[in-house]
Motif scaffolding. Structure first.
Motif, PDB file in Angstrom:
ATOM      1  N   SER A 179      -1.425 -14.113   3.564  1.00 12.22           N
ATOM      2  CA  SER A 179      -1.569 -13.400   2.300  1.00 12.22           C
ATOM      3  C   SER A 179      -0.772 -12.101   2.353  1.00 12.22           C
ATOM      4  N   PRO A 180      -0.536 -11.480   1.192  1.00 15.89           N
ATOM      5  CA  PRO A 180       0.108 -10.160   1.199  1.00 15.89           C
ATOM      6  C   PRO A 180      -0.657  -9.139   2.031  1.00 15.89           C
ATOM      7  N   ALA A 181      -1.976  -9.287   2.088  1.00 23.78           N
ATOM      8  CA  ALA A 181      -2.771  -8.354   2.896  1.00 23.78           C
ATOM      9  C   ALA A 181      -2.364  -8.408   4.368  1.00 23.78           C
ATOM     10  N   GLY A 182      -1.957  -9.579   4.832  1.00 23.03           N
ATOM     11  CA  GLY A 182      -1.513  -9.709   6.209  1.00 23.03           C
ATOM     12  C   GLY A 182      -0.229  -8.936   6.469  1.00 23.03           C
ATOM     13  N   VAL A 183       0.672  -8.930   5.491  1.00 23.46           N
ATOM     14  CA  VAL A 183       1.911  -8.159   5.614  1.00 23.46           C
ATOM     15  C   VAL A 183       1.590  -6.672   5.687  1.00 23.46           C
ATOM     16  N   LEU A 184       0.674  -6.221   4.836  1.00 25.00           N
ATOM     17  CA  LEU A 184       0.308  -4.807   4.821  1.00 25.00           C
ATOM     18  C   LEU A 184      -0.350  -4.396   6.139  1.00 25.00           C
ATOM     19  N   PHE A 213       0.183  -5.780   9.056  1.00 20.76           N
ATOM     20  CA  PHE A 213       1.259  -5.789  10.044  1.00 20.76           C
ATOM     21  C   PHE A 213       2.037  -4.483   9.990  1.00 20.76           C
ATOM     22  N   GLU A 214       2.371  -4.044   8.782  1.00 20.08           N
ATOM     23  CA  GLU A 214       3.135  -2.801   8.630  1.00 20.08           C
ATOM     24  C   GLU A 214       2.309  -1.583   8.995  1.00 20.08           C
ATOM     25  N   LYS A 215       0.999  -1.648   8.764  1.00 15.64           N
ATOM     26  CA  LYS A 215       0.128  -0.496   8.996  1.00 15.64           C
ATOM     27  C   LYS A 215       0.162  -0.043  10.453  1.00 15.64           C
ATOM     28  N   GLN A 216       0.575  -0.923  11.342  1.00 16.19           N
ATOM     29  CA  GLN A 216       0.627  -0.596  12.768  1.00 16.19           C
ATOM     30  C   GLN A 216       1.595   0.543  13.086  1.00 16.19           C
ATOM     31  N   ILE A 217       2.556   0.792  12.206  1.00 16.47           N
ATOM     32  CA  ILE A 217       3.581   1.791  12.514  1.00 16.47           C
ATOM     33  C   ILE A 217       3.337   3.116  11.816  1.00 16.47           C
ATOM     34  N   ASP A 218       2.196   3.301  11.195  1.00 12.65           N
ATOM     35  CA  ASP A 218       1.878   4.576  10.549  1.00 12.65           C
ATOM     36  C   ASP A 218       2.001   5.703  11.569  1.00 12.65           C
ATOM     37  N   GLY A 219       2.768   6.722  11.205  1.00 10.14           N
ATOM     38  CA  GLY A 219       2.978   7.857  12.097  1.00 10.14           C
ATOM     39  C   GLY A 219       4.189   7.757  12.989  1.00 10.14           C
ATOM     40  N   ILE A 239       4.142  -8.559  -3.282  1.00 13.57           N
ATOM     41  CA  ILE A 239       4.397  -8.188  -1.887  1.00 13.57           C
ATOM     42  C   ILE A 239       5.218  -6.903  -1.778  1.00 13.57           C
ATOM     43  N   GLY A 240       6.372  -6.859  -2.453  1.00 13.17           N
ATOM     44  CA  GLY A 240       7.270  -5.717  -2.319  1.00 13.17           C
ATOM     45  C   GLY A 240       6.681  -4.410  -2.800  1.00 13.17           C
ATOM     46  N   ILE A 241       6.074  -4.408  -3.987  1.00 13.81           N
ATOM     47  CA  ILE A 241       5.525  -3.165  -4.537  1.00 13.81           C
ATOM     48  C   ILE A 241       4.335  -2.648  -3.721  1.00 13.81           C
ATOM     49  N   PRO A 242       3.341  -3.494  -3.374  1.00 20.96           N
ATOM     50  CA  PRO A 242       2.262  -2.986  -2.512  1.00 20.96           C
ATOM     51  C   PRO A 242       2.767  -2.454  -1.168  1.00 20.96           C
ATOM     52  N   LEU A 243       3.777  -3.113  -0.609  1.00 19.50           N
ATOM     53  CA  LEU A 243       4.336  -2.642   0.655  1.00 19.50           C
ATOM     54  C   LEU A 243       5.013  -1.294   0.458  1.00 19.50           C
ATOM     55  N   TYR A 244       5.764  -1.155  -0.613  1.00 22.82           N
ATOM     56  CA  TYR A 244       6.408   0.124  -0.922  1.00 22.82           C
ATOM     57  C   TYR A 244       5.355   1.222  -1.073  1.00 22.82           C
ATOM     58  N   ASN A 245       4.312   0.950  -1.838  1.00 23.48           N
ATOM     59  CA  ASN A 245       3.281   1.959  -2.079  1.00 23.48           C
ATOM     60  C   ASN A 245       2.582   2.361  -0.791  1.00 23.48           C
ATOM     61  N   LEU A 290      12.077   8.356   7.118  1.00 23.82           N
ATOM     62  CA  LEU A 290      12.307   7.155   6.325  1.00 23.82           C
ATOM     63  C   LEU A 290      12.691   7.497   4.887  1.00 23.82           C
ATOM     64  N   VAL A 291      13.793   6.909   4.441  1.00 24.50           N
ATOM     65  CA  VAL A 291      14.168   6.931   3.028  1.00 24.50           C
ATOM     66  C   VAL A 291      13.754   5.579   2.456  1.00 24.50           C
ATOM     67  N   LEU A 292      12.830   5.590   1.515  1.00 24.58           N
ATOM     68  CA  LEU A 292      12.240   4.365   0.978  1.00 24.58           C
ATOM     69  C   LEU A 292      12.640   4.200  -0.479  1.00 24.58           C
ATOM     70  N   LEU A 293      13.244   3.057  -0.793  1.00 24.67           N
ATOM     71  CA  LEU A 293      13.727   2.787  -2.142  1.00 24.67           C
ATOM     72  C   LEU A 293      13.198   1.452  -2.626  1.00 24.67           C
ATOM     73  N   LYS A 294      13.147   1.281  -3.956  1.00 32.03           N
ATOM     74  CA  LYS A 294      12.718   0.015  -4.529  1.00 32.03           C
ATOM     75  C   LYS A 294      13.505  -0.269  -5.796  1.00 32.03           C
TER      76      LYS A 294
END
Length: 271
Positions: free
Chosen positions: A194-199, A201-207, A227-233, A243-247
């Motif tokens: 699910s998209p929650a799994g992607v989020l 996975f990414e949450k591991q790199i906070d900081g 997927i893309g917008i929740p990940l961006y947010n 990090l420079v983050l664009l969408k």
């Protein structure tokens, strides 16, 4: 304008995303290709990381033959995927865009689309990333005037997920990003359910420090709202120094977002 994610649409979008996560290449573009400019070199490279032998196409712009400066390099996954008709590939279409825009960069098309189901998803993605970073990029930088400080990585669907995963894997390991620009178009949920799994996975790199640019692009009718917008947010709310983050979102199909995203990336990063 980016459309907000509407919870009431979640069920419908999950259904759409499930159908799209495994899509291959393709395009609705019917424009005649530009006249051939520059040079294309075909080769193969056997990976010691995963044992696969990858077809590699390298496009050198017309000015390469008479120039002396190092050029940025764009690494395009699924370079051999059919894109826009018979005998046309993602590499060919991207090359033509660069010719039209006069982009002074080297394009490297990485073949091996048949392995997308293992190369782009964990655990195979770690070995595929090692192939690109530790084997392919050094080969390109040895054989051509390629700038190791200006690399870009592009992927669509599962390939878009891989682009994000590549950034996460290196940040999690405390390794500086291997690319200056990451272009993830219509990223899938990858090996997650699910998209929650992607989020998560990414949450591991906070900081973690991320001195690079991540461009999350997609289609309004595709994976991007789910997927893309929740990940961006989520990433925008985190502490990710450098990090420079664009969408960007396009009114097109899942696969149809690939070309405008690439065109915009060239204008933003390699004018």
């Amino acid at each position: 304008m980016v459309k907000g994610f509407q919870p009431s649409r979640r069920t419908a979008l999950v259904t759409v995303a499930a159908a799209l996560t495994a899509c291959g290449g393709g395009s609705s573009g019917d424009a005649d290709p530009p006249a051939a400019v520059g040079q294309v070199i075909n080769s193969t490279l056997k990976s010691t990381s995963n044992g696969n032998t990858y077809p590699i196409q390298v496009y050198l712009p017309q000015t390469y033959a008479t120039g002396t400066t190092l050029l940025p390099v764009i690494y395009a996954t699924e370079g051999d995927a059919q894109f826009g008709g018979p005998n046309r590939s993602r590499f060919e279409v991207f090359k033509e865009v660069m010719q039209r825009q006069g982009t002074q960069a080297i394009l490297v098309g990485i073949g091996g689309t048949a392995w997308r189901g293992s190369d782009f998803l964990m655990p195979g993605a770690a070995k595929y990333l090692d192939f690109i970073v530790k084997e392919l990029a050094p080969t390109i930088e040895r054989d051509y005037r390629a700038d190791p400080k200006r690399r870009a990585l592009s992927g669509l669907s599962h390939g878009g997920y891989f682009v994000v995963a590549a950034l996460i894997l290196e940040a999690r390991a405390g390794v500086p990003p291997s690319f200056s620009y990451y272009l993830a178009t219509e990223g899938s949920v990858g090996e997650h359910t699910s998209p929650a799994g992607v989020l998560a996975f990414e949450k591991q790199i906070d900081g973690k420090p991320l001195p690079t640019t991540l461009f999350l692009a997609g289609a309004s009718g595709g994976n991007h709202p789910l997927i893309g917008i929740p990940l961006y947010n989520q990433m925008a709310s985190q502490n990710l120094p450098g990090l420079v983050l664009l969408k960007a979102e396009y009114n097109t199909s899942h696969v149809g977002a690939d070309l405008p995203a690439f065109e915009e990336a060239l204008k933003r990063f390699l004018p």
